[in-house]
Scaffold this motif. Structure first.
Motif, PDB file in Angstrom:
ATOM      1  N   VAL A  14       0.858  -1.181   0.000  1.00  0.00           N
ATOM      2  CA  VAL A  14       0.000   0.000   0.000  1.00  0.00           C
ATOM      3  C   VAL A  14       0.896   1.233   0.000  1.00  0.00           C
ATOM      4  N   LEU A  15       0.744   2.074  -1.017  1.00  0.00           N
ATOM      5  CA  LEU A  15       1.490   3.320  -1.114  1.00  0.00           C
ATOM      6  C   LEU A  15       0.620   4.442  -0.576  1.00  0.00           C
ATOM      7  N   LEU A  16       1.082   5.100   0.473  1.00  0.00           N
ATOM      8  CA  LEU A  16       0.364   6.227   1.054  1.00  0.00           C
ATOM      9  C   LEU A  16       1.020   7.517   0.597  1.00  0.00           C
ATOM     10  N   ASP A  17       0.219   8.470   0.179  1.00  0.00           N
ATOM     11  CA  ASP A  17       0.690   9.786  -0.219  1.00  0.00           C
ATOM     12  C   ASP A  17       0.062  10.810   0.709  1.00  0.00           C
ATOM     13  N   PHE A  18       0.885  11.410   1.564  1.00  0.00           N
ATOM     14  CA  PHE A  18       0.403  12.475   2.447  1.00  0.00           C
ATOM     15  C   PHE A  18       0.602  13.793   1.709  1.00  0.00           C
ATOM     16  N   TYR A  19      -0.491  14.534   1.519  1.00  0.00           N
ATOM     17  CA  TYR A  19      -0.458  15.738   0.693  1.00  0.00           C
ATOM     18  C   TYR A  19      -1.398  16.800   1.253  1.00  0.00           C
ATOM     19  N   THR A  20      -1.316  18.015   0.690  1.00  0.00           N
ATOM     20  CA  THR A  20      -2.335  19.046   0.876  1.00  0.00           C
ATOM     21  C   THR A  20      -2.612  19.654  -0.487  1.00  0.00           C
ATOM     22  N   GLU A  21      -3.811  20.185  -0.654  1.00  0.00           N
ATOM     23  CA  GLU A  21      -4.182  20.783  -1.938  1.00  0.00           C
ATOM     24  C   GLU A  21      -3.438  22.089  -2.203  1.00  0.00           C
ATOM     25  N   TRP A  22      -2.949  22.757  -1.147  1.00  0.00           N
ATOM     26  CA  TRP A  22      -2.275  24.044  -1.325  1.00  0.00           C
ATOM     27  C   TRP A  22      -0.762  23.901  -1.516  1.00  0.00           C
ATOM     28  N   GLU A  24       2.228  22.820  -3.794  1.00  0.00           N
ATOM     29  CA  GLU A  24       2.432  22.543  -5.222  1.00  0.00           C
ATOM     30  C   GLU A  24       3.100  21.198  -5.507  1.00  0.00           C
ATOM     31  N   PRO A  25       4.193  20.831  -4.801  1.00  0.00           N
ATOM     32  CA  PRO A  25       4.775  19.498  -5.054  1.00  0.00           C
ATOM     33  C   PRO A  25       3.786  18.366  -4.775  1.00  0.00           C
ATOM     34  N   THR A  27       0.428  18.457  -5.202  1.00  0.00           N
ATOM     35  CA  THR A  27      -0.535  18.350  -6.294  1.00  0.00           C
ATOM     36  C   THR A  27       0.143  17.870  -7.571  1.00  0.00           C
ATOM     37  N   ALA A  28       1.433  18.139  -7.727  1.00  0.00           N
ATOM     38  CA  ALA A  28       2.169  17.649  -8.894  1.00  0.00           C
ATOM     39  C   ALA A  28       2.262  16.126  -8.894  1.00  0.00           C
ATOM     40  N   MET A  29       2.143  15.510  -7.729  1.00  0.00           N
ATOM     41  CA  MET A  29       2.236  14.054  -7.610  1.00  0.00           C
ATOM     42  C   MET A  29       0.944  13.338  -8.025  1.00  0.00           C
ATOM     43  N   HIS A  30      -0.185  14.040  -8.094  1.00  0.00           N
ATOM     44  CA  HIS A  30      -1.463  13.391  -8.406  1.00  0.00           C
ATOM     45  C   HIS A  30      -1.425  12.576  -9.704  1.00  0.00           C
ATOM     46  N   PRO A  31      -0.971  13.148 -10.840  1.00  0.00           N
ATOM     47  CA  PRO A  31      -0.943  12.331 -12.069  1.00  0.00           C
ATOM     48  C   PRO A  31       0.065  11.183 -11.984  1.00  0.00           C
ATOM     49  N   VAL A  32       1.163  11.386 -11.264  1.00  0.00           N
ATOM     50  CA  VAL A  32       2.164  10.324 -11.083  1.00  0.00           C
ATOM     51  C   VAL A  32       1.528   9.152 -10.342  1.00  0.00           C
ATOM     52  N   LEU A  33       0.775   9.451  -9.287  1.00  0.00           N
ATOM     53  CA  LEU A  33       0.147   8.399  -8.487  1.00  0.00           C
ATOM     54  C   LEU A  33      -0.939   7.675  -9.272  1.00  0.00           C
ATOM     55  N   ARG A  34      -1.643   8.395 -10.153  1.00  0.00           N
ATOM     56  CA  ARG A  34      -2.628   7.740 -11.023  1.00  0.00           C
ATOM     57  C   ARG A  34      -1.931   6.726 -11.920  1.00  0.00           C
ATOM     58  N   GLY A  83       9.185  14.233  -0.498  1.00  0.00           N
ATOM     59  CA  GLY A  83       9.530  14.876  -1.759  1.00  0.00           C
ATOM     60  C   GLY A  83       8.953  14.120  -2.938  1.00  0.00           C
ATOM     61  N   GLU A  84       9.016  14.774  -4.092  1.00  0.00           N
ATOM     62  CA  GLU A  84       8.438  14.204  -5.303  1.00  0.00           C
ATOM     63  C   GLU A  84       9.245  13.004  -5.790  1.00  0.00           C
ATOM     64  N   GLN A  85       8.547  12.041  -6.349  1.00  0.00           N
ATOM     65  CA  GLN A  85       9.154  10.843  -6.932  1.00  0.00           C
ATOM     66  C   GLN A  85       8.540  10.644  -8.311  1.00  0.00           C
ATOM     67  N   ASP A  86       9.263   9.974  -9.203  1.00  0.00           N
ATOM     68  CA  ASP A  86       8.676   9.702 -10.517  1.00  0.00           C
ATOM     69  C   ASP A  86       7.947   8.356 -10.484  1.00  0.00           C
ATOM     70  N   ALA A  87       7.059   8.177 -11.458  1.00  0.00           N
ATOM     71  CA  ALA A  87       6.211   6.982 -11.489  1.00  0.00           C
ATOM     72  C   ALA A  87       7.023   5.699 -11.587  1.00  0.00           C
ATOM     73  N   ASN A  88       8.052   5.685 -12.440  1.00  0.00           N
ATOM     74  CA  ASN A  88       8.842   4.458 -12.616  1.00  0.00           C
ATOM     75  C   ASN A  88       9.518   4.026 -11.320  1.00  0.00           C
ATOM     76  N   THR A  89      10.030   4.986 -10.559  1.00  0.00           N
ATOM     77  CA  THR A  89      10.663   4.670  -9.275  1.00  0.00           C
ATOM     78  C   THR A  89       9.644   4.052  -8.330  1.00  0.00           C
ATOM     79  N   LEU A  90       8.466   4.667  -8.230  1.00  0.00           N
ATOM     80  CA  LEU A  90       7.439   4.166  -7.317  1.00  0.00           C
ATOM     81  C   LEU A  90       6.911   2.806  -7.745  1.00  0.00           C
ATOM     82  N   ILE A  91       6.723   2.613  -9.045  1.00  0.00           N
ATOM     83  CA  ILE A  91       6.262   1.314  -9.540  1.00  0.00           C
ATOM     84  C   ILE A  91       7.299   0.238  -9.209  1.00  0.00           C
ATOM     85  N   GLY A  92       8.573   0.547  -9.431  1.00  0.00           N
ATOM     86  CA  GLY A  92       9.644  -0.404  -9.114  1.00  0.00           C
ATOM     87  C   GLY A  92       9.681  -0.752  -7.636  1.00  0.00           C
TER      88      GLY A  92
END
Length: 98
Positions: A14-22, A24-25, A27-34, A83-92
């Protein structure tokens, strides 16, 4: 907190993403997590947790920087990074714990 125990107690990672809408980093992760969720299908789970709505949980887990990402498997935290991570890193990473 009992619902949190149910979330992280799964046999799949289970990958948990702790975020806030305000934040910027965050909200930038939303498409990566999708992308991560789409790549994993039912082999893993991606859960976004709004820190503003879950302050008690964020405090208990000592979430300071945003976004903070955690991977749990069988109720144990197996990976954590702020901090931000890319999709390939998280998938791996998620595939390591399948």
């Amino acid at each position: 907190m009992s619902k949190f125990g149910d979330l992280i107690g799964m046999e799949i990672p289970v990958l948990l993403d702790f975020y806030t809408e305000w934040n910027e980093p965050s909200t930038a992760m939303h498409p990566v997590l999708r992308d991560v969720a789409a790549a994993l299908g039912d082999k893993g789970k991606v859960i976004k947790i709004d820190v503003d709505k879950n302050q008690e949980l964020a405090t208990a887990l000592r979430v300071k920087g945003l976004p903070t990402l955690m991977i749990y498997k069988d109720g144990e935290m197996v990976w954590r990074q702020s901090g931000e991570q890319d999709a390939n890193t998280l998938i791996g990473l998620m595939k390591e714990f399948l």
